[in-house]
Design a protein around this motif. Sequence first.
Motif, PDB file in Angstrom:
ATOM      1  N   VAL A 160       5.215   3.983  -0.578  1.00  0.00           N
ATOM      2  CA  VAL A 160       3.630   4.841  -0.762  1.00  0.00           C
ATOM      3  C   VAL A 160       4.123   6.392  -0.724  1.00  0.00           C
ATOM      4  O   VAL A 160       4.807   6.852   0.151  1.00  0.00           O
ATOM      5  CB  VAL A 160       2.959   4.527   0.467  1.00  0.00           C
ATOM      6  CG1 VAL A 160       1.697   5.094   0.817  1.00  0.00           C
ATOM      7  CG2 VAL A 160       2.589   2.791   0.593  1.00  0.00           C
ATOM      8  N   THR A 165       7.887   1.311   2.130  1.00  0.00           N
ATOM      9  CA  THR A 165       6.843   0.832   1.283  1.00  0.00           C
ATOM     10  C   THR A 165       6.794   1.494   0.169  1.00  0.00           C
ATOM     11  O   THR A 165       6.198   0.873  -1.039  1.00  0.00           O
ATOM     12  CB  THR A 165       5.454   0.894   1.828  1.00  0.00           C
ATOM     13  OG1 THR A 165       5.210   2.313   2.092  1.00  0.00           O
ATOM     14  CG2 THR A 165       5.347   0.270   3.277  1.00  0.00           C
ATOM     15  N   ASP A 207       1.293   9.136  -1.300  1.00  0.00           N
ATOM     16  CA  ASP A 207      -0.108   9.349  -1.518  1.00  0.00           C
ATOM     17  C   ASP A 207      -0.259  10.785  -0.621  1.00  0.00           C
ATOM     18  O   ASP A 207       0.647  11.313  -0.172  1.00  0.00           O
ATOM     19  CB  ASP A 207      -1.097   8.520  -1.169  1.00  0.00           C
ATOM     20  CG  ASP A 207      -1.021   7.913   0.210  1.00  0.00           C
ATOM     21  OD1 ASP A 207      -0.470   8.606   1.172  1.00  0.00           O
ATOM     22  OD2 ASP A 207      -1.903   7.082   0.596  1.00  0.00           O
ATOM     23  N   ARG A 237       0.656  10.339   3.033  1.00  0.00           N
ATOM     24  CA  ARG A 237       2.198  10.283   3.193  1.00  0.00           C
ATOM     25  C   ARG A 237       2.703  11.554   3.161  1.00  0.00           C
ATOM     26  O   ARG A 237       3.605  11.982   3.822  1.00  0.00           O
ATOM     27  CB  ARG A 237       2.676   9.577   2.195  1.00  0.00           C
ATOM     28  CG  ARG A 237       4.441   9.532   2.241  1.00  0.00           C
ATOM     29  CD  ARG A 237       4.897   9.136   3.536  1.00  0.00           C
ATOM     30  NE  ARG A 237       6.299   9.549   3.796  1.00  0.00           N
ATOM     31  CZ  ARG A 237       7.161   9.767   4.696  1.00  0.00           C
ATOM     32  NH1 ARG A 237       6.633   9.624   5.971  1.00  0.00           N
ATOM     33  NH2 ARG A 237       8.344   9.946   4.656  1.00  0.00           N
ATOM     34  N   GLU A 284       7.379   6.794   1.535  1.00  0.00           N
ATOM     35  CA  GLU A 284       7.538   6.281   2.744  1.00  0.00           C
ATOM     36  C   GLU A 284       8.797   5.221   2.293  1.00  0.00           C
ATOM     37  O   GLU A 284       8.714   4.468   1.421  1.00  0.00           O
ATOM     38  CB  GLU A 284       6.371   5.293   2.977  1.00  0.00           C
ATOM     39  CG  GLU A 284       6.403   4.693   4.305  1.00  0.00           C
ATOM     40  CD  GLU A 284       5.939   5.635   5.437  1.00  0.00           C
ATOM     41  OE1 GLU A 284       6.617   5.618   6.422  1.00  0.00           O
ATOM     42  OE2 GLU A 284       4.915   6.303   5.367  1.00  0.00           O
TER      43      GLU A 284
END
Length: 305
Positions: free
Chosen positions: A86, A84, A88, A91, A81
């Motif tokens: 992120v 951010t 995982d 995502r 992302e």
Amino acid sequence: MTLNVSPLTLGASGLGRDTEPGSDGEAAAVDIAVRLLASTHAFVDTSNNYAGGRSEAVLGLAIARIGADATTRVISKVDAEPATGVFDRDRVMRSFDETTARLGVDRLPLLHLHDPYSVSFSEAMGPRGAVEGLIELRESGRVDAIGVAAGPVPFMARYVETGVFDAVLIHNRFTVVDRSAEPVFADARERGMTVFNAAPFGAGILATGPREGAMYGYRPATPELQEWVSKLERVCAAHGVTLPAVALHFSLRSPLVDSTVVGVSSAARLEQLDALAASPIPDGVWAELDELGPAPSPVDDSEYA
């Protein structure tokens, strides 16, 4: 799974950069994308975050123009992302959906985990991690194969050793200047993985030659490296070949490499690349290259060890 690749894969990291939808700049970029997809090379390589998503968007417009023949010619990558970091399982799914929407396709022949630096190896490989998402996409048939794409060799070695991936892509670490990716590529080949070697010109000096401001692997070329490349340039000249041709063929001739990824930003660049690939390199060049000894590469992956 071994992919049916060609010796060259065309990189599209800069395609569509700074263009606006519906603009003349976008139209020119789409024309370039059509040329890439209509070439004899099997794949065009992009990523979710290349040019802020514009690379995929432009390729999608080109695919729409060409039709069904182009829908299986693009390979891409999932990215963290942007805001951010992120990265995982969820995502990965969002990144894949963004990519396929831009490209206008339902599935991909290959999807790489791209630069997973914002998460630890254990997070990426663990429950609900990014790799779980990639495996899910492969098992569902939405992608044919999954890979991992980044740079640092110790970092990449850990991912290859898992045996989870079908392909690996490493950049700037298997060239005439830096051969540090060799053991990882050898391991990948033993595992039956498809090996992509990206940036055979070191993102700079092996295309431009030694000059003020020359770069290697996104770092300034040191005076020692400039001197070493100057020696190689003299070897090339003595054999009637160019430095870029030798740099490209170093990768093309390697039994460890299935496909060499080279960024292409224009139709002229594609013609130049094809001409370099067709250039014969005398055997004597390789012997004299070895006699130069290891190059003083500015790349330092020790922090990933």
